[in-house]
Design an enzyme around this catalytic site. Structure first.
Site, mmCIF file in Angstrom:
data_model
loop_
_atom_site.group_PDB
_atom_site.id
_atom_site.type_symbol
_atom_site.label_atom_id
_atom_site.label_comp_id
_atom_site.label_asym_id
_atom_site.label_seq_id
_atom_site.Cartn_x
_atom_site.Cartn_y
_atom_site.Cartn_z
ATOM 1 N N HIS A 33 26.570 -139.890 4.845
ATOM 2 C CA HIS A 33 27.616 -138.862 4.972
ATOM 3 C C HIS A 33 29.035 -139.403 4.767
ATOM 4 C CE1 HIS A 33 24.361 -136.356 6.209
ATOM 5 N NE2 HIS A 33 24.209 -136.961 7.342
ATOM 6 N N PRO A 75 36.972 -131.285 14.926
ATOM 7 C CA PRO A 75 38.371 -131.491 15.190
ATOM 8 C C PRO A 75 39.119 -130.189 15.332
ATOM 9 C CG PRO A 75 37.608 -132.719 13.279
ATOM 10 C CD PRO A 75 36.490 -131.962 13.784
ATOM 11 N N GLU A 76 39.781 -130.021 16.431
ATOM 12 C CA GLU A 76 40.784 -128.952 16.539
ATOM 13 C C GLU A 76 42.125 -129.612 16.250
ATOM 14 O OE1 GLU A 76 40.427 -126.306 19.879
ATOM 15 O OE2 GLU A 76 38.315 -126.779 20.128
#
Length: 271
Positions: A91, A2-3
């Site tokens: 996860h 993610p930016e």
DNA sequence: CGAGCAACCTGCATGC
DNA sequence: TGCATGCAGGTTGCTC
């Protein structure tokens, strides 16, 4: 990871489900993220109400009465609303379970992200206090970049990816913004003109805003707060297109490595 | 101080 | 099929 647009998408996606909701329980299955999840997270959160969800750079902030939870998604993290009937996947490291049964679920295969207890003054936290301005704010402008860049020999791409200069510009959008502004990624930051910085600032703002509108860029596994992928990938001009033709002039796009990151540009359109 | 890079970790594509 | 290699959206913290 993610930016900024992906983090903003996550923020907007989870907000309606968690703001003004109270926390029942926190389950930490894997505390070993970039920094260990402290015991305070499981101890202090239950019973508290999430007053506000906000974002600073690529950090998400869950603001509670007693303090703030800082969440970073690293390279591969996601945070979404899950129903209690959904099975737990590999996860899925943390569940923040709300009193209505909804679950704020943190998933991060590479575990480069973090979840930290920041206390009542989160913006003064060591990880946040030295961050540069938000790229979509008026504080991010030509003068800011021009002033900070004088006497800097680092490549312009590394310079705009430095969160102490400006937050939120990661590898995808750095490549895209430099293409849009016509600047070669390895030009020295200190040698970029005011005119070019004006173009670069405008490009960064435009590209980030468009990416947010499209729900971010999903390369492999990014999902927003509602569990859906982003659609900006189809708008990428250079990222991931090394060896293909430039969309403006048909020249073959060059791919190099800069600061350990893959970097793509058009040798003709960018100088 | 700034620049460059190793490191953190898992998954996936590729090549032998 | 298996194994080795290299690469992936980020950022800190080390060396020079």
């Amino acid at each position: 990871m993610p930016e900024l647009p992906e983090v903003e998408t996550t923020c907007r996606g989870i907000r309606p489900h968690v703001e003004n909701k109270s926390i029942r329980e926190v389950i930490v299955r894997q505390p070993q993220l970039r920094w260990p999840i402290s015991a305070e997270i499981s101890r202090l959160l239950p019973g508290q109400r999430i007053k506000k969800v906000s974002r600073r750079g690529k950090y998400l902030l869950l603001n509670l009465a007693a303090g703030c939870v800082l969440i970073h998604l690293g390279m591969s993290g996601s945070l979404r609303i899950a129903k209690k009937s959904e099975e737990i996947k590999k996860h899925d490291h943390v569940d923040i379970i709300l009193k209505n049964g909804d679950i704020l679920r943190y998933h991060d295969p590479r575990r480069f992200g973090c979840m930290l207890w920041a206390g009542a003054q989160p913006l003064k936290h060591v990880l946040l206090e030295k961050l540069g301005p938000e790229p979509l704010s008026d504080d991010f402008n030509m003068n800011h970049l021009f002033t900070l860049s004088r006497k800097r020999s680092a490549a312009i791409k590394n310079f705009i990816m430095d969160s102490h200069i400006v937050v939120g510009v990661g590898n995808i959008y750095a490549n895209e913004a430099l293409f849009a502004a016509g600047i070669k990624p390895r030009r020295q930051a200190g040698k970029v003109s005011k005119a070019s910085y004006i173009k670069l600032v405008a490009s960064i703002k435009k590209i980030l805003a468009e990416a947010i509108e499209q729900g971010g860029t999903t390369l492999r596994d990014f999902v927003g707060g509602d569990g859906k992928p982003g659609y900006f990938k189809q708008s990428l001009s250079v990222y991931g297109r090394g060896g293909e033709n430039c969309l403006k002039c048909q020249t073959v796009l060059k791919e190099i490595r800069l600061g350990q990151r893959s970097t793509v540009y058009c040798p003709k359109c960018q100088s």
